[in-house]
Design a protein around this motif. Structure first.
Motif, PDB file in Angstrom:
ATOM      1  N   ILE A  67      28.536  14.695 -12.012  1.00 40.43           N
ATOM      2  CA  ILE A  67      28.058  16.047 -12.296  1.00 40.43           C
ATOM      3  C   ILE A  67      26.614  16.170 -11.833  1.00 40.43           C
ATOM      4  CG2 ILE A  67      27.508  17.700 -14.108  1.00 40.43           C
ATOM      5  CD1 ILE A  67      29.789  16.569 -15.746  1.00 40.43           C
ATOM      6  N   ILE A  68      26.342  17.136 -10.975  1.00 44.24           N
ATOM      7  CA  ILE A  68      24.982  17.388 -10.493  1.00 44.24           C
ATOM      8  C   ILE A  68      24.419  18.610 -11.211  1.00 44.24           C
ATOM      9  CG2 ILE A  68      23.537  17.881  -8.481  1.00 44.24           C
ATOM     10  CD1 ILE A  68      24.824  15.137  -8.368  1.00 44.24           C
ATOM     11  N   THR A  69      23.289  18.427 -11.890  1.00 42.29           N
ATOM     12  CA  THR A  69      22.649  19.539 -12.592  1.00 42.29           C
ATOM     13  C   THR A  69      21.140  19.479 -12.369  1.00 42.29           C
ATOM     14  OG1 THR A  69      22.168  18.379 -14.667  1.00 42.29           O
ATOM     15  CG2 THR A  69      24.370  19.336 -14.429  1.00 42.29           C
ATOM     16  N   LEU A  70      20.471  20.575 -12.691  1.00 42.34           N
ATOM     17  CA  LEU A  70      19.012  20.575 -12.712  1.00 42.34           C
ATOM     18  C   LEU A  70      18.538  20.073 -14.076  1.00 42.34           C
ATOM     19  CD1 LEU A  70      17.995  23.991 -11.082  1.00 42.34           C
ATOM     20  CD2 LEU A  70      18.518  21.824  -9.968  1.00 42.34           C
ATOM     21  N   LEU A  71      17.393  19.400 -14.081  1.00 46.13           N
ATOM     22  CA  LEU A  71      16.761  19.017 -15.335  1.00 46.13           C
ATOM     23  C   LEU A  71      16.089  20.251 -15.951  1.00 46.13           C
ATOM     24  CD1 LEU A  71      15.075  15.645 -14.275  1.00 46.13           C
ATOM     25  CD2 LEU A  71      17.112  15.923 -15.703  1.00 46.13           C
ATOM     26  N   PRO A  72      15.875  20.255 -17.262  1.00 46.96           N
ATOM     27  CA  PRO A  72      15.175  21.397 -17.889  1.00 46.96           C
ATOM     28  C   PRO A  72      13.833  21.693 -17.234  1.00 46.96           C
ATOM     29  CG  PRO A  72      16.163  20.020 -19.581  1.00 46.96           C
ATOM     30  CD  PRO A  72      16.368  19.297 -18.275  1.00 46.96           C
ATOM     31  N   GLU A  73      13.118  20.645 -16.788  1.00 40.01           N
ATOM     32  CA  GLU A  73      11.835  20.853 -16.129  1.00 40.01           C
ATOM     33  C   GLU A  73      11.992  21.599 -14.803  1.00 40.01           C
ATOM     34  OE1 GLU A  73      11.551  17.095 -18.608  1.00 40.01           O
ATOM     35  OE2 GLU A  73      13.004  18.021 -17.276  1.00 40.01           O
ATOM     36  N   GLN A  74      13.069  21.286 -14.084  1.00 33.15           N
ATOM     37  CA  GLN A  74      13.314  21.949 -12.805  1.00 33.15           C
ATOM     38  C   GLN A  74      13.712  23.408 -13.012  1.00 33.15           C
ATOM     39  OE1 GLN A  74      16.234  18.967 -11.562  1.00 33.15           O
ATOM     40  NE2 GLN A  74      14.933  18.419  -9.824  1.00 33.15           N
ATOM     41  N   LEU A  75      14.521  23.655 -14.037  1.00 33.36           N
ATOM     42  CA  LEU A  75      14.905  25.039 -14.344  1.00 33.36           C
ATOM     43  C   LEU A  75      13.676  25.836 -14.765  1.00 33.36           C
ATOM     44  CD1 LEU A  75      17.033  27.201 -14.701  1.00 33.36           C
ATOM     45  CD2 LEU A  75      17.528  26.280 -16.974  1.00 33.36           C
ATOM     46  N   ASN A  76      12.796  25.227 -15.535  1.00 32.42           N
ATOM     47  CA  ASN A  76      11.555  25.878 -15.939  1.00 32.42           C
ATOM     48  C   ASN A  76      10.732  26.291 -14.725  1.00 32.42           C
ATOM     49  OD1 ASN A  76       8.451  25.491 -16.455  1.00 32.42           O
ATOM     50  ND2 ASN A  76       9.311  26.019 -18.450  1.00 32.42           N
ATOM     51  N   PHE A  77      10.686  25.424 -13.716  1.00 26.14           N
ATOM     52  CA  PHE A  77       9.934  25.724 -12.492  1.00 26.14           C
ATOM     53  C   PHE A  77      10.503  26.960 -11.798  1.00 26.14           C
ATOM     54  CE2 PHE A  77       9.544  25.420  -7.875  1.00 26.14           C
ATOM     55  CZ  PHE A  77       8.182  25.226  -7.716  1.00 26.14           C
ATOM     56  N   LEU A  78      11.813  27.032 -11.662  1.00 23.45           N
ATOM     57  CA  LEU A  78      12.436  28.175 -10.984  1.00 23.45           C
ATOM     58  C   LEU A  78      12.226  29.474 -11.759  1.00 23.45           C
ATOM     59  CD1 LEU A  78      15.841  26.678  -9.750  1.00 23.45           C
ATOM     60  CD2 LEU A  78      13.816  27.215  -8.376  1.00 23.45           C
ATOM     61  N   ILE A  79      12.201  29.382 -13.079  1.00 25.96           N
ATOM     62  CA  ILE A  79      12.051  30.591 -13.897  1.00 25.96           C
ATOM     63  C   ILE A  79      10.628  31.123 -13.875  1.00 25.96           C
ATOM     64  CG2 ILE A  79      12.159  31.514 -16.252  1.00 25.96           C
ATOM     65  CD1 ILE A  79      14.391  29.460 -16.806  1.00 25.96           C
ATOM     66  N   TYR A  80       9.654  30.238 -14.054  1.00 32.53           N
ATOM     67  CA  TYR A  80       8.295  30.691 -14.369  1.00 32.53           C
ATOM     68  C   TYR A  80       7.266  30.509 -13.260  1.00 32.53           C
ATOM     69  CZ  TYR A  80      10.117  30.998 -19.104  1.00 32.53           C
ATOM     70  OH  TYR A  80      10.867  31.326 -20.207  1.00 32.53           O
ATOM     71  N   LYS A  96      17.661  33.296  -5.937  1.00 30.93           N
ATOM     72  CA  LYS A  96      17.005  32.625  -7.076  1.00 30.93           C
ATOM     73  C   LYS A  96      17.297  33.374  -8.374  1.00 30.93           C
ATOM     74  CE  LYS A  96      12.740  33.030  -8.445  1.00 30.93           C
ATOM     75  NZ  LYS A  96      12.826  33.017  -9.942  1.00 30.93           N
ATOM     76  N   ASP A  97      17.243  34.701  -8.326  1.00 27.45           N
ATOM     77  CA  ASP A  97      17.531  35.491  -9.517  1.00 27.45           C
ATOM     78  C   ASP A  97      18.942  35.211 -10.035  1.00 27.45           C
ATOM     79  OD1 ASP A  97      15.044  36.666  -9.513  1.00 27.45           O
ATOM     80  OD2 ASP A  97      15.695  38.492  -8.473  1.00 27.45           O
ATOM     81  N   MET A  98      19.911  35.223  -9.132  1.00 25.00           N
ATOM     82  CA  MET A  98      21.294  34.974  -9.526  1.00 25.00           C
ATOM     83  C   MET A  98      21.477  33.550 -10.028  1.00 25.00           C
ATOM     84  SD  MET A  98      23.334  36.971  -6.474  1.00 25.00           S
ATOM     85  CE  MET A  98      24.959  36.620  -7.139  1.00 25.00           C
ATOM     86  N   VAL A 143      23.080  35.844 -26.332  1.00 27.11           N
ATOM     87  CA  VAL A 143      21.814  36.569 -26.317  1.00 27.11           C
ATOM     88  C   VAL A 143      21.067  36.249 -25.029  1.00 27.11           C
ATOM     89  CG1 VAL A 143      20.524  34.747 -27.521  1.00 27.11           C
ATOM     90  CG2 VAL A 143      19.763  37.132 -27.701  1.00 27.11           C
ATOM     91  N   LEU A 144      20.382  37.247 -24.492  1.00 27.46           N
ATOM     92  CA  LEU A 144      19.660  37.080 -23.229  1.00 27.46           C
ATOM     93  C   LEU A 144      18.158  36.960 -23.482  1.00 27.46           C
ATOM     94  CD1 LEU A 144      21.506  39.694 -20.983  1.00 27.46           C
ATOM     95  CD2 LEU A 144      21.730  37.200 -20.899  1.00 27.46           C
ATOM     96  N   PRO A 145      17.499  35.982 -22.871  1.00 27.01           N
ATOM     97  CA  PRO A 145      16.043  35.866 -23.009  1.00 27.01           C
ATOM     98  C   PRO A 145      15.340  36.944 -22.188  1.00 27.01           C
ATOM     99  CG  PRO A 145      16.853  34.225 -21.474  1.00 27.01           C
ATOM    100  CD  PRO A 145      18.069  34.910 -22.043  1.00 27.01           C
ATOM    101  N   ASP A 146      14.039  37.078 -22.391  1.00 25.78           N
ATOM    102  CA  ASP A 146      13.267  38.120 -21.704  1.00 25.78           C
ATOM    103  C   ASP A 146      13.331  37.980 -20.194  1.00 25.78           C
ATOM    104  OD1 ASP A 146      12.564  39.193 -24.127  1.00 25.78           O
ATOM    105  OD2 ASP A 146      10.626  38.162 -24.243  1.00 25.78           O
ATOM    106  N   TYR A 147      13.243  36.736 -19.690  1.00 24.64           N
ATOM    107  CA  TYR A 147      13.243  36.569 -18.222  1.00 24.64           C
ATOM    108  C   TYR A 147      14.571  36.988 -17.609  1.00 24.64           C
ATOM    109  CZ  TYR A 147      15.777  32.091 -18.761  1.00 24.64           C
ATOM    110  OH  TYR A 147      16.701  31.116 -19.063  1.00 24.64           O
ATOM    111  N   ALA A 148      15.672  36.847 -18.352  1.00 23.24           N
ATOM    112  CA  ALA A 148      16.974  37.280 -17.835  1.00 23.24           C
ATOM    113  C   ALA A 148      17.030  38.802 -17.748  1.00 23.24           C
ATOM    114  CB  ALA A 148      18.097  36.756 -18.721  1.00 23.24           C
TER     115      ALA A 148
END
Length: 282
Positions: A67-80, A96-98, A143-148
């Motif tokens: 299973i290939i996934t992003l780490l939470p740190e990597q997801l944080n980078f793409l979001i913020y 990136k948005d999608m 529930v959707l966060p603000d960035y979503a």
């Protein structure tokens, strides 16, 4: 005895054809064998045709793909990281948005492509995404966060779907290009199994060029990343399963649990390493 010998020979020659002539791997060969066994069971049980039970000796190999996934740190980078986002061309900003949205809500890509404003619900100042899965017909409400919500508001509301229309093939190519721009391009060993034996797989077989991390990211990574992120950040398993739609005894879901456990083990070990340096100063 003659019929038994015939089906034994058939199984051997059919699997040899798939493995040797078609270069197939265990999962594909196994899925074909399972279909054959299901068809013979149908003939015996539903059509009441006595075709024997020789098909029960058809062995179906199975392999567990990493299973290939992003780490939470990597997801944080793409979001913020807005500086990174601003440097992207328009088509990759949309990708990136999608991708970020998919890594948040744990939906299958087919469901994300079909999202419309009717899937968004506002209750007491909070925004929810409510979807009935096209594949499993299960209802999901998250529930959707603000960035979503910021992502959703970027796109015109008069369109049929929230996100711009794009083919899955083009979307996958855009994702690989997006992740490549982040610099996450470390080499990754990829292997598959034939007859239970691991076989190395290369991006370029002739030059033995290995795959990079960005090459292995696809639209499926979104759902996998969302599930593992929830687990890694200590959301209870039963709630994650409710969001993802997995059954309590799902083998696939247990693999996500194992993956998140490795992440938590790594973070815990970092904490213990820091603890070693906290000596009492007199």
């Amino acid at each position: 005895q003659a019929e038994k010998k015939y089906w034994k020979k058939f199984y051997t020659e059919f699997t040899n054809y798939l493995y040797e002539d078609c270069d197939c791997f265990d999962n594909y060969v196994g899925s074909n064998i399972k279909r054959l066994r299901a068809f013979f069971n149908y003939l015996n049980e539903e059509r009441e045709l006595n075709v024997g039970n020789f098909h029960k000796s058809f062995y179906a190999h199975n392999e567990e793909i990493e299973i290939i996934t992003l780490l939470p740190e990597q997801l944080n980078f793409l979001i913020y990281n807005k500086e990174f986002e601003a440097a992207l061309p328009d088509h990759l900003q949309k990708t990136k948005d999608m991708f970020v949205f998919g890594c948040t809500v744990a939906l299958r890509v087919s469901d994300i492509f079909k999202l419309s404003t009717s899937n968004i619900e506002s209750v007491n100042g909070k925004h929810y995404l409510k979807v009935i899965s096209q594949k499993t017909n299960t209802f999901t409400r998250v529930v959707l966060p603000d960035y979503a919500m910021e992502i959703i508001h970027k796109y015109p509301k008069n369109k049929k779907t929230i996100f711009p229309e794009i083919s899955n093939a083009r979307f996958n190519l855009n994702i690989k290009s997006l992740i490549e721009r982040t610099g996450w391009t470390d080499d990754r060993t990829k292997s598959r199994h034939r007859r239970g034996v691991p076989v190395a797989v290369y991006k370029n077989e002739k030059s033995k060029t290995p795959y990079r991390f960005c090459d292995l990211i696809t639209s499926h990574t979104m759902r996998r990343t969302a599930i593992t992120t929830m687990l890694c950040l200590n959301m209870p398993e039963n709630l994650v399963r409710k969001i993802s739609g997995h059954a309590p005894n799902s083998k696939e879901f247990f693999r996500y649990v194992q993956l998140s456990q490795r992440y938590m083990d790594t973070e815990t070990e970092k904490m213990f390493d820091q603890l070693k340096s906290k000596e009492l100063v007199a």
